[in-house]
Design a protein around this motif. Structure first.
Motif, PDB file in Angstrom:
ATOM      1  N   UNK A  25     -10.196 -77.004  -7.714  1.00 35.65           N
ATOM      2  CA  UNK A  25     -10.267 -75.836  -7.515  1.00 35.65           C
ATOM      3  C   UNK A  25     -11.492 -75.540  -8.895  1.00 35.65           C
ATOM      4  N   UNK A  26     -11.678 -74.241  -8.975  1.00 33.58           N
ATOM      5  CA  UNK A  26     -12.632 -74.384  -9.989  1.00 33.58           C
ATOM      6  C   UNK A  26     -13.048 -72.967 -10.501  1.00 33.58           C
ATOM      7  N   UNK A  27     -12.888 -71.999  -9.846  1.00 35.59           N
ATOM      8  CA  UNK A  27     -12.939 -70.466 -10.255  1.00 35.59           C
ATOM      9  C   UNK A  27     -12.314 -69.970  -9.250  1.00 35.59           C
ATOM     10  N   UNK A  43     -13.994 -74.311  -4.879  1.00 35.19           N
ATOM     11  CA  UNK A  43     -14.611 -75.202  -5.265  1.00 35.19           C
ATOM     12  C   UNK A  43     -15.492 -74.520  -6.037  1.00 35.19           C
ATOM     13  N   UNK A  44     -17.041 -74.020  -5.758  1.00 37.05           N
ATOM     14  CA  UNK A  44     -17.527 -73.952  -6.762  1.00 37.05           C
ATOM     15  C   UNK A  44     -18.287 -72.336  -6.609  1.00 37.05           C
ATOM     16  N   UNK A  45     -18.283 -71.770  -7.630  1.00 36.25           N
ATOM     17  CA  UNK A  45     -17.871 -69.717  -7.350  1.00 36.25           C
ATOM     18  C   UNK A  45     -19.207 -70.127  -6.442  1.00 36.25           C
ATOM     19  N   UNK A  46     -20.444 -70.740  -6.193  1.00 36.25           N
ATOM     20  CA  UNK A  46     -21.211 -70.315  -5.321  1.00 36.25           C
ATOM     21  C   UNK A  46     -21.094 -70.435  -4.300  1.00 36.25           C
ATOM     22  N   UNK A  48     -18.359 -70.173  -0.566  1.00 34.83           N
ATOM     23  CA  UNK A  48     -17.183 -69.563   0.229  1.00 34.83           C
ATOM     24  C   UNK A  48     -16.101 -69.594  -0.957  1.00 34.83           C
ATOM     25  N   UNK A  49     -15.069 -68.642  -0.247  1.00 35.73           N
ATOM     26  CA  UNK A  49     -13.476 -69.195  -1.356  1.00 35.73           C
ATOM     27  C   UNK A  49     -13.071 -70.803  -0.065  1.00 35.73           C
ATOM     28  N   UNK A  50     -12.651 -71.091  -0.736  1.00 34.89           N
ATOM     29  CA  UNK A  50     -12.081 -72.341   0.174  1.00 34.89           C
ATOM     30  C   UNK A  50     -10.446 -71.703   0.947  1.00 34.89           C
ATOM     31  N   UNK A  51      -9.768 -71.016   0.171  1.00 37.88           N
ATOM     32  CA  UNK A  51      -8.263 -70.218   0.577  1.00 37.88           C
ATOM     33  C   UNK A  51      -8.799 -68.688   0.365  1.00 37.88           C
ATOM     34  N   UNK A  52      -7.324 -68.069   0.784  1.00 38.24           N
ATOM     35  CA  UNK A  52      -7.841 -67.033   0.189  1.00 38.24           C
ATOM     36  C   UNK A  52      -6.268 -66.197   0.303  1.00 38.24           C
ATOM     37  N   UNK A  53      -5.668 -65.827  -0.523  1.00 35.52           N
ATOM     38  CA  UNK A  53      -4.151 -65.548  -0.583  1.00 35.52           C
ATOM     39  C   UNK A  53      -4.175 -64.081  -0.151  1.00 35.52           C
TER      40      UNK A  53
END
Length: 97
Positions: A25-27, A43-46, A48-53
């Motif tokens: 993860x990066x951001x 993974x990169x701020x640009x 979509x999110x990899x995961x949402x908690x």
């Protein structure tokens, strides 16, 4: 407005730090909405999110207030305790590391 308390944020940021150290993860982003709170990891701020908690108090009685949602919208784990729900991501860390 729903928020994460100090203990929840500590757990989330602890996992985030370990995943950053593993290079996964990066951001991250935190959203406090009217009906739920979300901690999204990227993974990169640009991207979509990899995961949402997600913390959704309205779902607490039915399935538990916490859930981990993949980028596809698939709910990977749901439950009443944040630490148990986050274990689904911990398994991914042990596979990577």
């Amino acid at each position: 407005m729903v928020t994460f308390d100090r203990r929840e944020l500590s757990e989330l940021l602890n996992l985030y730090g370990r995943m950053v150290a593993a290079g996964e993860w990066r951001d991250y982003a935190i959203d406090f909405l009217k009906d739920k709170a979300e901690f999204s990891v990227f993974r990169r701020s640009s991207e979509m999110p990899l995961y949402r908690i997600v913390k959704d108090p309205a779902a607490a009685r039915r399935q538990g207030a916490y859930s981990v949602v993949a980028a596809t919208g698939l709910i990977l784990k749901r439950g009443p305790e944040l630490s148990r729900v986050l274990k689904v991501l911990e398994k991914k860390l042990s596979v990577v590391g």
